[in-house]
Design a protein around this motif. Structure first.
Motif, PDB file in Angstrom:
ATOM      1  N   ARG A  60      63.308  78.783  31.858  1.00 35.96           N
ATOM      2  CA  ARG A  60      63.795  78.699  32.279  1.00 35.96           C
ATOM      3  C   ARG A  60      64.834  80.100  31.895  1.00 35.96           C
ATOM      4  O   ARG A  60      65.810  81.098  32.220  1.00 35.96           O
ATOM      5  CB  ARG A  60      65.589  77.626  32.441  1.00 35.96           C
ATOM      6  CG  ARG A  60      64.531  76.837  33.309  1.00 35.96           C
ATOM      7  CD  ARG A  60      65.774  76.107  33.839  1.00 35.96           C
ATOM      8  NE  ARG A  60      66.480  76.792  34.499  1.00 35.96           N
ATOM      9  CZ  ARG A  60      67.883  76.242  35.429  1.00 35.96           C
ATOM     10  NH1 ARG A  60      67.948  74.867  34.941  1.00 35.96           N
ATOM     11  NH2 ARG A  60      68.689  76.292  36.264  1.00 35.96           N
ATOM     12  N   LEU A  61      64.318  80.914  31.605  1.00 33.48           N
ATOM     13  CA  LEU A  61      64.409  82.766  30.921  1.00 33.48           C
ATOM     14  C   LEU A  61      63.917  83.777  31.798  1.00 33.48           C
ATOM     15  O   LEU A  61      63.614  85.069  31.048  1.00 33.48           O
ATOM     16  CB  LEU A  61      63.930  82.301  29.657  1.00 33.48           C
ATOM     17  CG  LEU A  61      65.070  81.993  28.231  1.00 33.48           C
ATOM     18  CD1 LEU A  61      64.028  81.728  26.701  1.00 33.48           C
ATOM     19  CD2 LEU A  61      66.256  82.032  28.798  1.00 33.48           C
ATOM     20  N   HIS A  88      71.937  71.846  35.904  1.00 34.88           N
ATOM     21  CA  HIS A  88      72.122  72.646  35.419  1.00 34.88           C
ATOM     22  C   HIS A  88      72.516  72.782  34.078  1.00 34.88           C
ATOM     23  O   HIS A  88      70.842  72.036  33.240  1.00 34.88           O
ATOM     24  CB  HIS A  88      73.321  71.905  35.081  1.00 34.88           C
ATOM     25  CG  HIS A  88      74.502  72.663  34.886  1.00 34.88           C
ATOM     26  ND1 HIS A  88      75.478  72.998  33.621  1.00 34.88           N
ATOM     27  CD2 HIS A  88      76.132  72.779  35.519  1.00 34.88           C
ATOM     28  CE1 HIS A  88      76.289  73.712  34.000  1.00 34.88           C
ATOM     29  NE2 HIS A  88      76.302  73.698  34.692  1.00 34.88           N
ATOM     30  N   ILE A  89      72.124  74.302  34.267  1.00 33.53           N
ATOM     31  CA  ILE A  89      71.819  75.084  33.038  1.00 33.53           C
ATOM     32  C   ILE A  89      72.185  73.649  31.134  1.00 33.53           C
ATOM     33  O   ILE A  89      71.401  74.674  30.267  1.00 33.53           O
ATOM     34  CB  ILE A  89      72.592  76.794  33.148  1.00 33.53           C
ATOM     35  CG1 ILE A  89      71.247  77.265  31.578  1.00 33.53           C
ATOM     36  CG2 ILE A  89      73.728  76.656  32.507  1.00 33.53           C
ATOM     37  CD1 ILE A  89      69.864  77.615  31.999  1.00 33.53           C
ATOM     38  N   THR A 119      65.136  74.072  38.523  1.00 32.48           N
ATOM     39  CA  THR A 119      66.119  74.953  39.395  1.00 32.48           C
ATOM     40  C   THR A 119      67.254  73.160  39.643  1.00 32.48           C
ATOM     41  O   THR A 119      67.958  73.940  39.900  1.00 32.48           O
ATOM     42  CB  THR A 119      65.656  75.495  40.315  1.00 32.48           C
ATOM     43  OG1 THR A 119      64.979  74.340  41.072  1.00 32.48           O
ATOM     44  CG2 THR A 119      65.182  76.849  39.868  1.00 32.48           C
ATOM     45  N   GLU A 129      62.235  84.245  35.610  1.00 35.85           N
ATOM     46  CA  GLU A 129      62.019  83.650  37.259  1.00 35.85           C
ATOM     47  C   GLU A 129      60.783  83.615  37.480  1.00 35.85           C
ATOM     48  O   GLU A 129      59.863  85.043  38.219  1.00 35.85           O
ATOM     49  CB  GLU A 129      63.038  83.830  38.377  1.00 35.85           C
ATOM     50  CG  GLU A 129      64.374  83.234  38.015  1.00 35.85           C
ATOM     51  CD  GLU A 129      64.961  82.045  38.107  1.00 35.85           C
ATOM     52  OE1 GLU A 129      63.920  81.504  39.249  1.00 35.85           O
ATOM     53  OE2 GLU A 129      65.406  81.448  37.307  1.00 35.85           O
ATOM     54  N   GLU A 180      73.149  71.207  31.026  1.00 35.84           N
ATOM     55  CA  GLU A 180      71.646  69.864  30.836  1.00 35.84           C
ATOM     56  C   GLU A 180      70.939  70.529  29.802  1.00 35.84           C
ATOM     57  O   GLU A 180      70.064  69.779  29.460  1.00 35.84           O
ATOM     58  CB  GLU A 180      72.410  69.617  31.896  1.00 35.84           C
ATOM     59  CG  GLU A 180      71.289  68.130  31.848  1.00 35.84           C
ATOM     60  CD  GLU A 180      71.737  66.790  31.181  1.00 35.84           C
ATOM     61  OE1 GLU A 180      70.602  65.903  30.559  1.00 35.84           O
ATOM     62  OE2 GLU A 180      72.574  66.864  30.484  1.00 35.84           O
ATOM     63  N   TYR A 181      70.308  71.668  31.383  1.00 37.11           N
ATOM     64  CA  TYR A 181      68.427  72.182  29.910  1.00 37.11           C
ATOM     65  C   TYR A 181      69.081  72.467  28.655  1.00 37.11           C
ATOM     66  O   TYR A 181      67.603  72.259  27.945  1.00 37.11           O
ATOM     67  CB  TYR A 181      68.455  72.918  31.259  1.00 37.11           C
ATOM     68  CG  TYR A 181      67.063  73.158  31.067  1.00 37.11           C
ATOM     69  CD1 TYR A 181      66.095  72.632  32.156  1.00 37.11           C
ATOM     70  CD2 TYR A 181      66.406  74.137  30.430  1.00 37.11           C
ATOM     71  CE1 TYR A 181      64.878  72.140  31.988  1.00 37.11           C
ATOM     72  CE2 TYR A 181      64.577  74.089  30.591  1.00 37.11           C
ATOM     73  CZ  TYR A 181      63.563  73.387  31.292  1.00 37.11           C
ATOM     74  OH  TYR A 181      62.900  73.610  31.544  1.00 37.11           O
ATOM     75  N   ALA A 182      69.862  72.839  28.641  1.00 38.91           N
ATOM     76  CA  ALA A 182      69.637  72.802  26.515  1.00 38.91           C
ATOM     77  C   ALA A 182      69.816  71.894  26.149  1.00 38.91           C
ATOM     78  O   ALA A 182      69.834  72.057  25.453  1.00 38.91           O
ATOM     79  CB  ALA A 182      71.325  74.315  26.800  1.00 38.91           C
TER      80      ALA A 182
END
Length: 253
Positions: free
Chosen positions: A49-50, A69-70, A66, A52, A72-74
């Motif tokens: 997700r760095l 939530h960013i 997408t 698009e 949560e993704y981390a």
């Protein structure tokens, strides 16, 4: 499992990825291989997700990234970019602590410290715990950055050329560590790697790219063949079978 479907990416008139479909099995080590300019890093950065995509999507366990939530993704996916650069003068322990930021936001707890200690121990970095990064060799620094990524405690690790500019010993140490992460800790590891013999020896799954598309994908037995590697790299290969796996000779086949 991570899947990508119909990924496209262009920069002006240049197409970097075109219709990429691929899957990356959970709890396995997948190597992205192929010549320079094949789109390997671009694909990895889209999964991270760095970057698009121009078209297409990336999914984790069937869920579009997408929709995650960013933050949560981390906590689910950690990324180690090629040649990471920190301008701050940090010790190894301080660097590894950055891996806990998605959880503690800098206010380290006792649990965070335990995870940091475990990551340092996992890579046998205890003697270097209090050493500053600018005092370390390139291989030692790469191990420290990998420890930071491990401390993030994600299900998936994305690594862009983690063996770049390393000597043989440090490269083997990192690949053995990644293998252990899959086998002993159930992590999913996806890495871009140029050394075909490391890919053949340590991978469960290989995705080979060429010209912005998937050239072939599958197990080591399916991908590491003279015909497929010859088509992929435009070289003659001689592949020999040994007790420790396959050896790909492209120097003087």
């Amino acid at each position: 499992m991570i899947t990508v479907h119909d990924l496209h990416k262009t920069y002006g008139a240049k197409t970097v990825l075109r219709g990429v479909d691929a899957c990356f099995p959970a709890r396995r080590l997948t190597s992205l291989i192929g010549p320079n300019g094949a789109g390997k890093t671009t694909l990895l950065m889209m999964i991270a997700r760095l970057m698009e995509p121009g078209r297409g999507d990336v999914r984790i366990e069937g869920c579009p990234v997408t929709g995650i939530h960013i933050g949560e993704y981390a906590r689910r996916v950690a990324t180690l970019r090629q040649s990471p650069d920190f301008n701050l003068r940090l010790t190894v322990q301080e660097l590894v602590a950055f891996g806990r930021f998605p959880y503690s936001r800098g206010a380290l707890t006792r649990e965070d410290q335990r995870v940091i200690d475990d990551a340092i121990s996992f890579l046998s970095l205890e003697p270097l715990r209090h050493a500053y990064l600018d005092e370390l060799s390139g291989g030692q620094r790469q191990m420290a950055f990998l420890a930071m990524t491990i401390a993030q405690q994600t299900d998936c690790l994305l690594l862009d050329e983690p063996l770049n500019n390393l000597d043989i010993k440090h490269a083997v140490q990192i690949m053995r560590a990644l293998r252990r992460l899959c086998d002993e800790h159930g992590r999913t590891v996806i890495l871009v790697v140029h050394d075909i013999n490391f890919a053949a020896s340590y991978s469960d799954h290989i995705v080979a790219m060429k010209g912005g598309a998937v050239h072939c994908a599958g197990s080591v037995d399916e991908v590491i063949t003279q015909a497929r590697l010859g088509e992929l790299y435009g070289l003659d290969f001689e592949i020999t079978e040994g007790q420790r796996g396959r050896l790909c000779n492209y120097f003087n086949p």
